[in-house]
Structures are given as structure tokens and as C-alpha cells.
Design a protein around this motif. Sequence first.
Motif, PDB file in Angstrom:
ATOM      1  N   ASP A  87       0.831  -1.198   0.000  1.00 30.48           N
ATOM      2  CA  ASP A  87       0.000   0.000   0.000  1.00 30.48           C
ATOM      3  C   ASP A  87       0.866   1.248   0.000  1.00 30.48           C
ATOM      4  N   ALA A  88       0.326   2.321  -0.559  1.00 35.34           N
ATOM      5  CA  ALA A  88       1.035   3.598  -0.526  1.00 35.34           C
ATOM      6  C   ALA A  88       1.086   4.126   0.903  1.00 35.34           C
ATOM      7  N   PHE A  89      -0.020   3.979   1.609  1.00 30.12           N
ATOM      8  CA  PHE A  89      -0.073   4.415   3.007  1.00 30.12           C
ATOM      9  C   PHE A  89       0.356   3.265   3.911  1.00 30.12           C
ATOM     10  N   ARG A  90       1.393   3.461   4.682  1.00 32.57           N
ATOM     11  CA  ARG A  90       1.879   2.419   5.587  1.00 32.57           C
ATOM     12  C   ARG A  90       1.670   2.865   7.027  1.00 32.57           C
ATOM     13  N   CYS A  91       0.760   2.185   7.696  1.00 34.66           N
ATOM     14  CA  CYS A  91       0.472   2.529   9.093  1.00 34.66           C
ATOM     15  C   CYS A  91       1.650   2.127   9.976  1.00 34.66           C
ATOM     16  N   GLN A  92       2.222   3.094  10.650  1.00 41.77           N
ATOM     17  CA  GLN A  92       3.364   2.823  11.534  1.00 41.77           C
ATOM     18  C   GLN A  92       2.920   2.643  12.979  1.00 41.77           C
ATOM     19  N   GLU A  93       1.606   2.678  13.213  1.00 39.18           N
ATOM     20  CA  GLU A  93       1.068   2.509  14.561  1.00 39.18           C
ATOM     21  C   GLU A  93       1.650   3.530  15.535  1.00 39.18           C
ATOM     22  N   ILE A  94       1.738   4.759  15.103  1.00 40.55           N
ATOM     23  CA  ILE A  94       2.289   5.779  15.993  1.00 40.55           C
ATOM     24  C   ILE A  94       1.354   6.039  17.172  1.00 40.55           C
ATOM     25  N   ARG A  95       0.116   5.586  17.055  1.00 37.89           N
ATOM     26  CA  ARG A  95      -0.825   5.752  18.181  1.00 37.89           C
ATOM     27  C   ARG A  95      -0.359   4.976  19.400  1.00 37.89           C
ATOM     28  N   GLN A  96       0.483   3.958  19.168  1.00 42.99           N
ATOM     29  CA  GLN A  96       0.969   3.149  20.291  1.00 42.99           C
ATOM     30  C   GLN A  96       2.267   3.707  20.864  1.00 42.99           C
ATOM     31  N   GLN A  97       2.812   4.739  20.227  1.00 50.69           N
ATOM     32  CA  GLN A  97       4.051   5.329  20.719  1.00 50.69           C
ATOM     33  C   GLN A  97       3.708   6.478  21.661  1.00 50.69           C
ATOM     34  N   GLY A  98       4.720   6.997  22.361  1.00 47.22           N
ATOM     35  CA  GLY A  98       4.513   8.159  23.210  1.00 47.22           C
ATOM     36  C   GLY A  98       3.452   7.897  24.263  1.00 47.22           C
ATOM     37  N   ALA A  99       2.387   8.690  24.213  1.00 49.69           N
ATOM     38  CA  ALA A  99       1.320   8.549  25.198  1.00 49.69           C
ATOM     39  C   ALA A  99       0.716   7.145  25.173  1.00 49.69           C
ATOM     40  N   GLY A 100       0.536   6.621  23.988  1.00 43.97           N
ATOM     41  CA  GLY A 100      -0.094   5.314  23.864  1.00 43.97           C
ATOM     42  C   GLY A 100       0.690   4.199  24.532  1.00 43.97           C
ATOM     43  N   ALA A 101       1.999   4.386  24.667  1.00 44.22           N
ATOM     44  CA  ALA A 101       2.823   3.336  25.264  1.00 44.22           C
ATOM     45  C   ALA A 101       2.438   3.070  26.711  1.00 44.22           C
ATOM     46  N   SER A 102       1.824   4.077  27.373  1.00 42.69           N
ATOM     47  CA  SER A 102       1.467   3.910  28.776  1.00 42.69           C
ATOM     48  C   SER A 102       0.044   3.382  28.956  1.00 42.69           C
ATOM     49  N   PHE A 103      -0.644   3.168  27.843  1.00 43.09           N
ATOM     50  CA  PHE A 103      -2.004   2.641  27.928  1.00 43.09           C
ATOM     51  C   PHE A 103      -1.967   1.129  27.825  1.00 43.09           C
ATOM     52  N   PRO A 104      -2.974   0.446  28.349  1.00 45.26           N
ATOM     53  CA  PRO A 104      -3.002  -1.021  28.239  1.00 45.26           C
ATOM     54  C   PRO A 104      -3.034  -1.470  26.782  1.00 45.26           C
ATOM     55  N   LYS A 105      -2.282  -2.515  26.498  1.00 48.94           N
ATOM     56  CA  LYS A 105      -2.156  -2.947  25.107  1.00 48.94           C
ATOM     57  C   LYS A 105      -3.475  -3.463  24.529  1.00 48.94           C
ATOM     58  N   ALA A 106      -4.353  -3.900  25.403  1.00 50.97           N
ATOM     59  CA  ALA A 106      -5.639  -4.412  24.927  1.00 50.97           C
ATOM     60  C   ALA A 106      -6.420  -3.337  24.185  1.00 50.97           C
ATOM     61  N   GLU A 107      -6.069  -2.083  24.467  1.00 48.28           N
ATOM     62  CA  GLU A 107      -6.739  -0.968  23.799  1.00 48.28           C
ATOM     63  C   GLU A 107      -6.561  -1.019  22.293  1.00 48.28           C
ATOM     64  N   PHE A 108      -5.467  -1.613  21.853  1.00 48.89           N
ATOM     65  CA  PHE A 108      -5.107  -1.518  20.439  1.00 48.89           C
ATOM     66  C   PHE A 108      -5.447  -2.780  19.657  1.00 48.89           C
ATOM     67  N   ARG A 109      -6.350  -3.554  20.216  1.00 45.75           N
ATOM     68  CA  ARG A 109      -6.797  -4.736  19.468  1.00 45.75           C
ATOM     69  C   ARG A 109      -7.518  -4.328  18.189  1.00 45.75           C
ATOM     70  N   GLU A 110      -8.315  -3.293  18.301  1.00 48.75           N
ATOM     71  CA  GLU A 110      -9.021  -2.794  17.124  1.00 48.75           C
ATOM     72  C   GLU A 110      -8.036  -2.093  16.194  1.00 48.75           C
TER      73      GLU A 110
END
Lengths: 161, 161
Positions: A87-110
Motif C-alpha cells: 500500500d502507498a499508506f503504511r500505518c506505523q502505529e504511531i498511536r501506540q508510541q509516546g502517550a499510547g505506550a502507557s495505555f493497556p495494550k488491549a486498547e489496540f486490538r481494534e
Amino acid sequence: MRMSEGVEWALHSCLLMAWQGDDPVSTAKIAAAFDLPSSYLNKQLQALAKAGLVSSTSGPRGGFRLARPPQQITLLDVVEAIEGPEDAFRCQEIRQQGAGASFPKAEFRERCAIAAAMRRAEAQWRQSLAAQTLADIQSTVDGKAPHAGPRMRNWLATAGA
Amino acid sequence: MRMSEGVEWALHSCLLMAWQGDDPVSTAKIAAAFDLPSSYLNKQLQALAKAGLVSSTSGPRGGFRLARPPQQITLLDVVEAIEGPEDAFRCQEIRQQGAGASFPKAEFRERCAIAAAMRRAEAQWRQSLAAQTLADIQSTVDGKAPHAGPRMRNWLATAGA
DNA sequence: GGACGGCTACTCGGATATCGCTTGTCCGAGTAAATGCGG
DNA sequence: CCGCATTTACTCGGACAAGCGATATCCGAGTAGCCGTCC
């Protein structure tokens, strides 16, 4: 975002090969027909060969020809052969970096909603490309300029003499 | 063909600003939230500002905020702000070079069928992007993870202390 | 106590390097036709 | 005249550089809040 110009070269080359039927066309001929650097064009044609869209023949009277009838070659086939299937757009999952790193990982199942939306758009693009074959392009050109194909075929024959 | 990663950054930044309402968010905050290089992120946000999608405020308590409500900002707006409005496929009219140069120019009044087909595909892509707004993304996220927005908002507030 | 002037710190904004990928070029391996020789 | 070995020229195929745009960084201009001072 810019598509490699090799895609345009490959598409025109395929159209030329479609007109040429089973007669192999050398890289040099195609390069002369469109005034392109032959060595680099060769690289693109090799990519088409690796993807199984064209078959190559070595030696005198050799060259490239379509490996399948034009009805069975879509524009998406050619584009992916040159540009790759990613794909031209490559999701790097930056939502899980920085602030997201301190959130429970189960949040990112979706799946990331942004990536999903971009993926939908690209799917539309791919679908449109997959819906058009080389034969369709041929028909369009024949309808508007019926002598374009034969004349190009003639040019290739005389230019090689 | 590869889209700039700045697009992903810009989209996530816009989503963050949407959650933040009219409260300006500084580049440093956003960069910390996603663990990105702040200086380069700033460049992307400047592009959004130039496109009129966000407005900037200098000085302490300054930053960026959405210039319009999320319902009025489409994904296409953001993508074009970063990547530019030009098509990915650029027709160079190579059909008129080489062999084509010796043909009458009247032959080329009709648009190149290949370019037209590629253009159709990109139009589908753009249409899909234009059909989705930031508000739609917000709704999707809120539906699947209702506390994501408020928590991010809280993180921004506490991280700045 | 209130108001004003200067100061400080924080923000954007653009100019400046660095890196990777697309683009471009080159030469070698292989092959099929052409050629010359012998029968 | 016919068949065969050799030569030859032409083809693809992949390895080797160059140019340009995306990426990353830095420093300066401007502004809003804060602090100290004076009335």
C-alpha cells in the motif's frame, strides 16, 4: 506521492506488445518507439517478466511478448509489477508510541481507524485498476484512432530494417 | 509508490486536535504524544496551516487548532495538504515521442487512453477519501474505545505540567 | 494596592544539512541465426 | 548441391553509479504571560 514513471513506460510497452501479437519486440525497438533510455526500460520489462506478465526470448529476433492474452492482463497487474504490491499508506502505529505506550495494550486490538479509512480508499483505487484490462485500452484506442495500432506495427517493422 | 509518512502524522495530529476542541496544542505536545521528531512534525503542521485546515497561535499557551469543525475536514483535505494536489500518475505523453513524432499531430487530439484510465482510478481514490471526514473517524473510535479521546486529552494536560 | 514597563520563556516559521530511493548506465552470459567449409 | 561446425551479432539479465526529493535538524522572529518597580 508520486508514481514511478516506469509505470507509464510499462503500460505503453504492454500496449505495443498487445498490438504486436506473438511477435517478440526487443527493448531497443520499444525504446526507439517512445524515445526512452533502453537500458532503464529493460529494467522495467524485467520486472514485468518477473511478475509473469511477459515472457522473454534471448538472441537475434528475440525480445519480449505478452505471456497472456490482453483480456487477462489488468492495469493493476502492470502497476503492481512495477511499483510493488504494498500500500502507498503504511500505518506505523504511531498511536501506540509516546502517550499510547502507557495505555493497556488491549486498547489496540481494534485496527487503527485512520489506517482502515486509508485502506478503503486504496481498495477503491485497486478495484478500478483491476476492472480495466489491456484489451479495454486497445478497444478504446481502436475506436478513436483505428489506424494507430497497425501503423505502430508498421513503424516497428520498417525501423528495424 | 509510497506516501509520505507525514500524512499519517498529520492525520493523527488532526484527530488529536479534534478531541482537544478549541484548545491550542503545541507541536512539542503532539510530538511527545506520538514520539515523533518535533521539528519535522512542525513542518507538516505548517503545511496544514498553509492549506487553511488549522490555525496557528504564537507564544506561550499557543499552538495549533482546527480551523474548521471536524465535520468539514475530509481526509482528502489532509492528504492533499501534505502530498500536494497533483496526481500520482503523471502522463508524460511518451506516445508522441519517438515513432509518434513522425505522425500527424492531429492524431493526438484525443487524450491518452492509458492516462485516462489511471485518472479514473485516482478519482475513485479521491472520492473515497473525500467521503470521510475527521468527525467520521472520531465516531468510529468513540464507538470502539469511548475513553480514548478523553484519556488522550487528560494525558496532554498532565504531561504539560 | 494598583498599574505600568521591561523581561523571560515559549511558540511558530523558515533556512539549512543528510539520507534513501528512484533514475540512469554499464558490461557480461547466453542464444539463435548466418557463414564458410567440406563432403 | 547439401550438411555441419564455427563464427558472429544480437538479446536479455543483473551489477554498478548519480540526482533528486523526502527526512531530519537548527536557529531566528514574534508574542503572551510574568515579575519587579513605581505611583
